[in-house]
Design a protein around this motif. Structure first.
Motif, mmCIF file in Angstrom:
data_model
loop_
_atom_site.group_PDB
_atom_site.id
_atom_site.type_symbol
_atom_site.label_atom_id
_atom_site.label_comp_id
_atom_site.label_asym_id
_atom_site.label_seq_id
_atom_site.Cartn_x
_atom_site.Cartn_y
_atom_site.Cartn_z
ATOM 1 N N LEU A 72 0.753 -1.425 0.021
ATOM 2 C CA LEU A 72 -0.007 -0.026 0.009
ATOM 3 C C LEU A 72 0.947 1.204 -0.004
ATOM 4 C CD1 LEU A 72 -2.904 1.543 0.538
ATOM 5 C CD2 LEU A 72 -2.359 1.138 2.860
ATOM 6 N N THR A 73 0.817 1.849 -1.192
ATOM 7 C CA THR A 73 1.464 3.279 -1.165
ATOM 8 C C THR A 73 0.604 4.582 -0.628
ATOM 9 O OG1 THR A 73 2.762 2.564 -2.903
ATOM 10 C CG2 THR A 73 2.843 4.798 -2.634
ATOM 11 N N VAL A 74 1.191 5.134 0.138
ATOM 12 C CA VAL A 74 0.099 6.281 0.759
ATOM 13 C C VAL A 74 0.797 7.587 0.557
ATOM 14 C CG1 VAL A 74 -0.939 7.302 2.863
ATOM 15 C CG2 VAL A 74 -0.626 4.781 2.644
ATOM 16 N N LYS A 75 0.217 8.370 -0.346
ATOM 17 C CA LYS A 75 0.751 9.842 -0.397
ATOM 18 C C LYS A 75 0.108 10.682 0.356
ATOM 19 C CE LYS A 75 1.931 13.363 -3.851
ATOM 20 N NZ LYS A 75 2.148 13.724 -5.402
ATOM 21 N N VAL A 76 0.567 11.309 1.484
ATOM 22 C CA VAL A 76 -0.098 12.060 2.511
ATOM 23 C C VAL A 76 0.223 13.416 2.076
ATOM 24 C CG1 VAL A 76 -0.272 12.303 4.810
ATOM 25 C CG2 VAL A 76 0.299 10.378 4.019
ATOM 26 N N VAL A 77 -0.749 14.159 2.368
ATOM 27 C CA VAL A 77 -0.431 15.861 2.334
ATOM 28 C C VAL A 77 -0.782 16.179 3.731
ATOM 29 C CG1 VAL A 77 -2.858 16.377 1.374
ATOM 30 C CG2 VAL A 77 -0.978 17.928 0.932
ATOM 31 N N TYR A 78 -0.072 17.202 4.487
ATOM 32 C CA TYR A 78 -0.097 17.853 5.650
ATOM 33 C C TYR A 78 -0.054 19.320 5.424
ATOM 34 C CZ TYR A 78 1.801 13.596 7.364
ATOM 35 O OH TYR A 78 2.095 12.082 7.814
ATOM 36 N N ASN A 79 -0.799 19.671 6.280
ATOM 37 C CA ASN A 79 -0.745 21.442 6.491
ATOM 38 C C ASN A 79 0.208 21.567 7.630
ATOM 39 O OD1 ASN A 79 -1.180 24.092 7.130
ATOM 40 N ND2 ASN A 79 -3.407 24.008 6.484
ATOM 41 N N ASN A 80 1.284 22.106 7.518
ATOM 42 C CA ASN A 80 2.202 22.289 8.557
ATOM 43 C C ASN A 80 2.506 23.702 8.798
ATOM 44 O OD1 ASN A 80 4.308 22.133 10.282
ATOM 45 N ND2 ASN A 80 5.782 21.199 9.095
ATOM 46 N N SER A 81 1.759 24.460 9.660
ATOM 47 C CA SER A 81 1.502 25.793 9.928
ATOM 48 C C SER A 81 1.198 26.449 8.706
ATOM 49 C CB SER A 81 2.944 26.108 10.793
ATOM 50 O OG SER A 81 3.141 25.351 11.917
ATOM 51 N N GLY A 82 0.375 26.245 7.960
ATOM 52 C CA GLY A 82 0.179 27.124 6.771
ATOM 53 C C GLY A 82 0.808 26.607 5.361
ATOM 54 N N SER A 83 1.812 25.726 5.341
ATOM 55 C CA SER A 83 2.240 25.355 4.159
ATOM 56 C C SER A 83 1.806 23.800 3.834
ATOM 57 C CB SER A 83 3.635 25.656 4.186
ATOM 58 O OG SER A 83 4.478 24.876 5.094
ATOM 59 N N CYS A 84 2.021 23.508 2.829
ATOM 60 C CA CYS A 84 1.510 22.166 2.618
ATOM 61 C C CYS A 84 2.847 21.289 2.213
ATOM 62 C CB CYS A 84 0.427 22.110 1.072
ATOM 63 S SG CYS A 84 -0.825 22.942 1.382
ATOM 64 N N GLN A 85 2.822 20.091 2.785
ATOM 65 C CA GLN A 85 3.825 19.229 2.666
ATOM 66 C C GLN A 85 3.189 17.963 2.333
ATOM 67 O OE1 GLN A 85 5.689 19.228 6.507
ATOM 68 N NE2 GLN A 85 7.117 20.958 5.817
ATOM 69 N N THR A 86 4.003 17.306 1.576
ATOM 70 C CA THR A 86 3.731 15.915 1.171
ATOM 71 C C THR A 86 4.779 14.757 1.371
ATOM 72 O OG1 THR A 86 4.558 16.118 -1.124
ATOM 73 C CG2 THR A 86 2.358 16.505 -0.833
ATOM 74 N N GLU A 87 4.336 13.544 1.644
ATOM 75 C CA GLU A 87 5.007 12.421 2.165
ATOM 76 C C GLU A 87 4.552 11.216 1.662
ATOM 77 O OE1 GLU A 87 6.192 10.052 6.531
ATOM 78 O OE2 GLU A 87 5.233 12.116 6.390
ATOM 79 N N ASN A 88 5.443 10.299 1.182
ATOM 80 C CA ASN A 88 5.224 8.922 0.394
ATOM 81 C C ASN A 88 5.432 7.901 1.467
ATOM 82 O OD1 ASN A 88 4.021 9.830 -2.052
ATOM 83 N ND2 ASN A 88 6.008 10.287 -2.779
ATOM 84 N N MET A 89 4.714 7.131 1.781
ATOM 85 C CA MET A 89 5.035 5.742 2.495
ATOM 86 C C MET A 89 4.582 4.630 2.047
ATOM 87 S SD MET A 89 3.621 7.251 6.412
ATOM 88 C CE MET A 89 1.988 7.795 5.629
ATOM 89 N N VAL A 90 5.176 3.617 2.193
ATOM 90 C CA VAL A 90 4.924 2.215 1.511
ATOM 91 C C VAL A 90 4.735 1.214 2.546
ATOM 92 C CG1 VAL A 90 5.543 0.330 -0.088
ATOM 93 C CG2 VAL A 90 6.081 2.695 -0.623
#
Length: 174
Positions: free
Chosen positions: A66-84
């Motif tokens: 399962l590949t998960v592309k996650v988008v976070y709001n980090n104090s107003g800026s968008c960040q992505t992370e991929n996890m498998v």
């Protein structure tokens, strides 16, 4: 004391009912795609007070991965992370590096998914129940009421804010 015991028993009964509803194998093709986080419930305030707030994710499955592309709001800026992660011996349960697990408790594939996210951090186990929707706007689906029933006795509860990061992720993937 009796009220707390009753609420604990009712919580276990609801978990068993939800678990029984998802005994069937998870349909990897149907669960794939965009999901927006709508609700979070946890007994640990740490899970709710983070400055890095998950807003959305995109799931893809290949074999047992399962590949998960996650988008976070980090104090107003968008960040992505991929996890498998790798599917475990239970359908719909995936293990990720860093002592993390995701278990799909309930879903109708089209509108909602209820997940249990578990992690082991600093010698403690943390569990968070999360409600996801395919929609960027609608939260009042039948699945949301299942989530509310399931988490009524959890303690801490948060409904996620509408976020621009989730919207950007969905638009990026279309």
């Amino acid at each position: 004391m009796a009220a707390r015991l009753l609420s604990t028993v009712l919580g276990v009964v609801i978990m068993v009912q939800v678990g029984a509803a998802t005994k069937q194998s998870l349909d990897h093709q149907k669960i794939a795609g965009f999901w927006r986080e709508v609700g979070v419930a946890s007994e640990h305030s740490l899970a709710l007070k983070t400055s890095r707030r998950l807003e959305g994710l995109f799931l893809t499955l290949s074999g047992g991965n399962l590949t998960v592309k996650v988008v976070y709001n980090n104090s107003g800026s968008c960040q992505t992370e991929n996890m498998v992660g790798l599917e475990m011996d239970v359908s719909g349960k995936f293990a990720f590096p860093g002592h993390r697990e995701i278990h799909v408790l309930d879903t109708d594939y089209e509108h909602y998914a209820i997940l249990r996210v578990s992690l082991h951090w600093r010698g403690q186990d943390f569990g968070v129940l999360k409600y996801f929707s395919r929609s960027l706007e609608d939260e009042n689906e039948p699945g949301f009421w299942k989530f509310r029933e399931l988490t009524a006795d959890t303690g801490l509860y948060l409904v996620a804010r509408h976020g621009r990061c989730a919207k950007l992720l969905k638009e990026e993937l279309i």
